[in-house]
Design a protein around this motif. Structure first.
Motif, PDB file in Angstrom:
ATOM      1  N   ARG A 257       0.837  -1.207   0.000  1.00 53.64           N
ATOM      2  CA  ARG A 257       0.000   0.000   0.000  1.00 53.64           C
ATOM      3  C   ARG A 257       0.867   1.251   0.000  1.00 53.64           C
ATOM      4  NH1 ARG A 257      -1.961  -3.789  -0.789  1.00 53.64           N
ATOM      5  NH2 ARG A 257      -1.885  -2.786  -2.811  1.00 53.64           N
ATOM      6  N   TYR A 258       1.937   1.288   0.814  1.00 56.52           N
ATOM      7  CA  TYR A 258       2.679   2.543   0.890  1.00 56.52           C
ATOM      8  C   TYR A 258       3.832   2.635  -0.107  1.00 56.52           C
ATOM      9  CZ  TYR A 258       5.481   0.039   4.535  1.00 56.52           C
ATOM     10  OH  TYR A 258       6.231  -0.872   5.251  1.00 56.52           O
ATOM     11  N   ILE A 259       4.201   1.558  -0.773  1.00 57.35           N
ATOM     12  CA  ILE A 259       5.195   1.704  -1.847  1.00 57.35           C
ATOM     13  C   ILE A 259       4.543   2.242  -3.126  1.00 57.35           C
ATOM     14  CG2 ILE A 259       6.743  -0.094  -0.959  1.00 57.35           C
ATOM     15  CD1 ILE A 259       5.708  -1.949  -3.145  1.00 57.35           C
ATOM     16  N   THR A 260       3.198   2.365  -3.126  1.00 53.88           N
ATOM     17  CA  THR A 260       2.514   3.003  -4.259  1.00 53.88           C
ATOM     18  C   THR A 260       2.500   4.522  -4.112  1.00 53.88           C
ATOM     19  OG1 THR A 260       0.326   2.898  -3.200  1.00 53.88           O
ATOM     20  CG2 THR A 260       0.990   1.003  -4.521  1.00 53.88           C
ATOM     21  N   ALA A 261       3.006   5.047  -2.979  1.00 52.20           N
ATOM     22  CA  ALA A 261       2.962   6.488  -2.726  1.00 52.20           C
ATOM     23  C   ALA A 261       3.862   7.248  -3.689  1.00 52.20           C
ATOM     24  CB  ALA A 261       3.388   6.776  -1.287  1.00 52.20           C
ATOM     25  N   LYS A 262       3.556   8.530  -3.840  1.00 53.29           N
ATOM     26  CA  LYS A 262       4.335   9.381  -4.744  1.00 53.29           C
ATOM     27  C   LYS A 262       5.789   9.466  -4.319  1.00 53.29           C
ATOM     28  CE  LYS A 262       0.584  12.628  -5.880  1.00 53.29           C
ATOM     29  NZ  LYS A 262       0.144  14.043  -5.761  1.00 53.29           N
ATOM     30  N   ASP A 263       6.002   9.573  -3.015  1.00 52.43           N
ATOM     31  CA  ASP A 263       7.357   9.758  -2.490  1.00 52.43           C
ATOM     32  C   ASP A 263       7.391   9.367  -1.019  1.00 52.43           C
ATOM     33  OD1 ASP A 263       6.161  11.931  -1.098  1.00 52.43           O
ATOM     34  OD2 ASP A 263       6.570  13.258  -2.793  1.00 52.43           O
ATOM     35  N   ASN A 264       8.560   9.551  -0.415  1.00 51.74           N
ATOM     36  CA  ASN A 264       8.762   9.221   1.003  1.00 51.74           C
ATOM     37  C   ASN A 264       7.802   9.968   1.918  1.00 51.74           C
ATOM     38  OD1 ASN A 264      10.611   7.268   1.692  1.00 51.74           O
ATOM     39  ND2 ASN A 264      12.384   8.605   1.394  1.00 51.74           N
ATOM     40  N   THR A 265       7.599  11.240   1.656  1.00 54.32           N
ATOM     41  CA  THR A 265       6.750  12.067   2.523  1.00 54.32           C
ATOM     42  C   THR A 265       5.316  11.568   2.545  1.00 54.32           C
ATOM     43  OG1 THR A 265       8.146  13.992   2.061  1.00 54.32           O
ATOM     44  CG2 THR A 265       5.945  14.420   2.963  1.00 54.32           C
ATOM     45  N   ASN A 266       4.757  11.271   1.372  1.00 53.63           N
ATOM     46  CA  ASN A 266       3.382  10.781   1.293  1.00 53.63           C
ATOM     47  C   ASN A 266       3.241   9.409   1.945  1.00 53.63           C
ATOM     48  OD1 ASN A 266       1.326  12.455  -0.536  1.00 53.63           O
ATOM     49  ND2 ASN A 266       3.403  12.804  -1.290  1.00 53.63           N
ATOM     50  N   ALA A 267       4.244   8.552   1.772  1.00 57.68           N
ATOM     51  CA  ALA A 267       4.208   7.226   2.397  1.00 57.68           C
ATOM     52  C   ALA A 267       4.238   7.351   3.917  1.00 57.68           C
ATOM     53  CB  ALA A 267       5.395   6.385   1.906  1.00 57.68           C
ATOM     54  N   LYS A 268       5.123   8.215   4.432  1.00 55.31           N
ATOM     55  CA  LYS A 268       5.252   8.377   5.886  1.00 55.31           C
ATOM     56  C   LYS A 268       4.013   9.021   6.498  1.00 55.31           C
ATOM     57  CE  LYS A 268      10.304   8.650   5.980  1.00 55.31           C
ATOM     58  NZ  LYS A 268      11.480   9.530   6.193  1.00 55.31           N
ATOM     59  N   MET A 269       3.448  10.008   5.832  1.00 55.66           N
ATOM     60  CA  MET A 269       2.246  10.664   6.350  1.00 55.66           C
ATOM     61  C   MET A 269       1.088   9.680   6.465  1.00 55.66           C
ATOM     62  SD  MET A 269       2.074  14.467   4.624  1.00 55.66           S
ATOM     63  CE  MET A 269       0.432  14.739   5.305  1.00 55.66           C
ATOM     64  N   GLY A 270       0.916   8.859   5.419  1.00 53.53           N
ATOM     65  CA  GLY A 270      -0.153   7.859   5.441  1.00 53.53           C
ATOM     66  C   GLY A 270       0.014   6.879   6.583  1.00 53.53           C
ATOM     67  N   LEU A 271       1.254   6.444   6.815  1.00 54.79           N
ATOM     68  CA  LEU A 271       1.526   5.449   7.850  1.00 54.79           C
ATOM     69  C   LEU A 271       1.396   6.041   9.252  1.00 54.79           C
ATOM     70  CD1 LEU A 271       2.235   2.452   7.587  1.00 54.79           C
ATOM     71  CD2 LEU A 271       4.610   3.043   7.943  1.00 54.79           C
ATOM     72  N   LEU A 272       1.932   7.243   9.468  1.00 47.53           N
ATOM     73  CA  LEU A 272       1.869   7.879  10.790  1.00 47.53           C
ATOM     74  C   LEU A 272       0.431   8.217  11.184  1.00 47.53           C
ATOM     75  CD1 LEU A 272       4.970  10.249  10.644  1.00 47.53           C
ATOM     76  CD2 LEU A 272       4.691   8.251  12.123  1.00 47.53           C
ATOM     77  N   LEU A 273      -0.356   8.694  10.240  1.00 50.57           N
ATOM     78  CA  LEU A 273      -1.757   9.005  10.534  1.00 50.57           C
ATOM     79  C   LEU A 273      -2.541   7.742  10.853  1.00 50.57           C
ATOM     80  CD1 LEU A 273      -2.474  11.800   7.914  1.00 50.57           C
ATOM     81  CD2 LEU A 273      -2.477  12.036  10.401  1.00 50.57           C
ATOM     82  N   ASN A 274      -2.170   6.636  10.230  1.00 55.10           N
ATOM     83  CA  ASN A 274      -2.800   5.353  10.566  1.00 55.10           C
ATOM     84  C   ASN A 274      -2.560   5.017  12.026  1.00 55.10           C
ATOM     85  OD1 ASN A 274      -3.825   2.505  10.100  1.00 55.10           O
ATOM     86  ND2 ASN A 274      -1.687   2.071  10.585  1.00 55.10           N
ATOM     87  N   GLY A 275      -1.340   5.276  12.511  1.00 56.04           N
ATOM     88  CA  GLY A 275      -1.017   5.015  13.905  1.00 56.04           C
ATOM     89  C   GLY A 275      -1.839   5.843  14.864  1.00 56.04           C
TER      90      GLY A 275
END
Length: 563
Positions: A257-275
């Motif tokens: 799911r998060y390797i489909t993100a545009k970049d590192n920032t978008n991947a990290k934001m998605g994951l941190l907000l999930n937490g």
């Protein structure tokens, strides 16, 4: 169900399938089919992560879990935010930098091919089995509503979602998960509102909470340390941390799911907000189960929530069933009266309140004991059904209480939740079996068109496999617990391999390969002998890989010195 419910259910499901096929059309390569061309913004990543984890099991089984065992299950998620931080610091930058299709590609660069394949196989086995359980959850609904055989509904449930998963790949999955999750959250919130509205006259939210609390269902935090207690703050923080670290950091269904993100920032934001969001969401779903207990404390509850199973018992043992029903009727009258008396005395601040609460708890224990005897009689009748009725508690409330239209929408929600997690799982299974096994050992170097065809065939094969697993899921009890136990048997060793890869640079491939096998044997042995509760298996598995690898390294050094 009424015609209105059927219309709502069918229109909702058809709309999602059509949308998925439409949005996923025009696939030309694996980059698009497996990774959505790396164009997903953070909010799509967030919804994808949450929808992948929150399957139909979450919305069907979690309220029943809280009804029977209280809300302490929420502690299972307490280690999640900490795990998200570690993954954002260590895992995501590596996966993004290497532009991997699967998490396990990194292991070949760090160790060797056989370690990559072993880790991928551990994932494929565990995720393939749990996906089958996820297919079984919504099949219960179809079976219950239509009175169809559960094996027929397994095929129907798994087959429908394969349509857009097979055609559209990661892009279709990401965008349908967005639509599915918005419908799910809105509908579940409305169901909670209707639950309070359907309480007896004069009974409000605070009264329902008070009853749930006196019955022990609001046990959100349990601090007593016990290795065998499945849900307490210690197993949640420590065992839950390791489980979340492995699930979100090394399970391809989440990594995908998060390797489909545009970049590192978008991947990290998605994951941190999930937490941040996951714990409140799970708390709210479990709260519905606690409030359901209050609801059935004030209104007559069935003797057994799986009505088909109980009807079978009545046919086979009518005299036994008649004895059960007489006892149940007497207890229900007493239990409902005591519940109302507690609320009445609470308002009056009466000294009689303490004694009434104790009587209420004693009757609650008697109701539970009777339920256990009924359940044992059903299980001894050789009826091929679930061992418990936990998964039917919320379903019973929906069928027998909610208004027309809402029933169909809630049933649709359970299907949509199932499809969101299963489609992501099938996509990740296909990516791993293709990239980590098939193409790794194939002499063929396929072009984009051929590789895309192989991806779809792998998706289809895993769909068929998962439907097959669903056929054997009837004896697993609480589905939300079963799927987490299953994950805990494999996640520890998988996580241990990645931790060694990231932090122990001196340890080589042969060392960690043997350590991983020994670790998996250790985990299975600990589980088989029931030494600790299942959450601790994640800690044991990860630690065992590190310890066995370190021992192997010492042995290797000793051998080198002696030679």
């Amino acid at each position: 169900m009424s015609n209105i419910d059927w219309t709502v259910l069918i229109v909702t499901l058809v709309a999602v399938v059509v949308y998925g096929v439409f949005i996923g059309r025009g696939q030309k390569s694996n980059e698009s089919y497996l990774k959505a061309d790396n164009k997903m913004p953070w909010y799509i990543v967030l919804i994808g992560i949450m929808a992948t984890q929150a399957s139909a099991i979450t919305f069907l089984s979690a309220p029943g879990q809280a009804y029977t065992d209280g809300m302490r299950f929420v502690q299972y998620y307490f280690g999640l935010p900490l795990a998200m931080i570690v993954i954002c610091i260590t895992f995501i930058p590596i996966f993004q930098r290497l532009n991997v299709y699967t998490a396990y590609e990194y292991l070949e660069n760090r160790f060797d091919k056989k370690t990559r394949v072993l880790t991928s196989l551990l994932f494929l086995f565990s995720r393939g089995l749990s996906t089958g359980i996820s297919i079984y959850a919504p099949s219960i609904i179809l079976s219950s509503v239509l009175n169809w055989n559960i094996y027929v509904t397994n095929v129907l449930t798994g087959g429908i979602l394969l349509i857009y998963t097979y055609i559209g790949g990661a892009k279709a999955i990401a965008h349908t998960q967005k639509l599915q999750f918005l419908i799910i959250l809105g509908t579940m919130a409305f169901a909670g509102y209707l639950l309070i509205q359907n309480m007896p006259d004069g009974i409000g939210f605070n009264d329902a909470l008070y009853l749930a609390g006196k019955s022990g269902k609001l046990n959100v935090i349990t601090t007593e340390f016990d290795w065998k207690d499945k849900y307490n703050i210690w197993s949640g923080l420590i065992g839950g941390f390791f489980l979340a670290l492995s699930y979100f950091g090394t399970d391809q269904s989440q990594v995908g799911r998060y390797i489909t993100a545009k970049d590192n920032t978008n991947a990290k934001m998605g994951l941190l907000l999930n937490g941040l969001v996951k714990i409140p969401m799970q708390f709210a779903i479990l709260l519905i189960g606690a409030l359901l207990f209050a609801f059935f404390s004030l209104k007559p509850a069935p003797i057994y929530f799986n009505e088909r199973s109980y009807e079978y018992l009545k046919e086979k043992q009518p005299e036994q069933a008649a004895v059960f029903e007489k006892e149940h009727q007497d207890l229900q009258i007493k239990f409902n009266a005591e519940s109302k008396e507690i609320l009445k005395l609470k308002e009056q601040n009466s000294p009689q309140l303490a004694k009434t609460i104790q009587d209420f708890k004693d009757t609650q224990s008697q109701v539970k004991a009777l339920h256990g005897r009924v359940e044992e009689a059903i299980n001894n009748s050789n009826y091929n059904a679930e061992k418990t009725d936990t998964n039917y508690i919320f379903l019973y409330f929906v069928k027998n209480t909610l208004p027309a239209g809402m029933i169909g929408l809630l049933f649709a929600v359970i299907f949509l939740a199932s499809w969101g997690s299963i489609s992501a799982a099938l996509n990740s299974l296909a990516a791993c079996s293709l990239k980590d096994v098939h193409l790794l050992y194939s002499k063929e170097i396929p072009d984009d068109k051929t590789e895309l065809k192989y991806s779809r065939l792998h998706t289809l094969a895993w769909g068929i496999f998962s439907i097959g697993v669903a056929m054997f899921a009837t004896q697993m009890g609480s589905l939300i617990e079963a799927v987490n136990v299953l994950g805990s048997l494999f996640y520890g060793p998988i996580l241990g391999i990645f931790l060694v890869a990231f932090y122990y640079k001196k340890i080589n491939g042969p060392n960690v390969f043997i350590a991983a096998i020994l670790s998996e044997i250790t985990v299975i042995a600990v589980y088989q002998f029931d030494i600790v509760s299942f959450l601790w298996l994640n800690v044991i598995g990860a630690a065992a890989v590190i310890i066995f690898s370190a021992i192997g390294l010492l042995f290797y050094k000793q051998k080198t010195v002696n030679s």
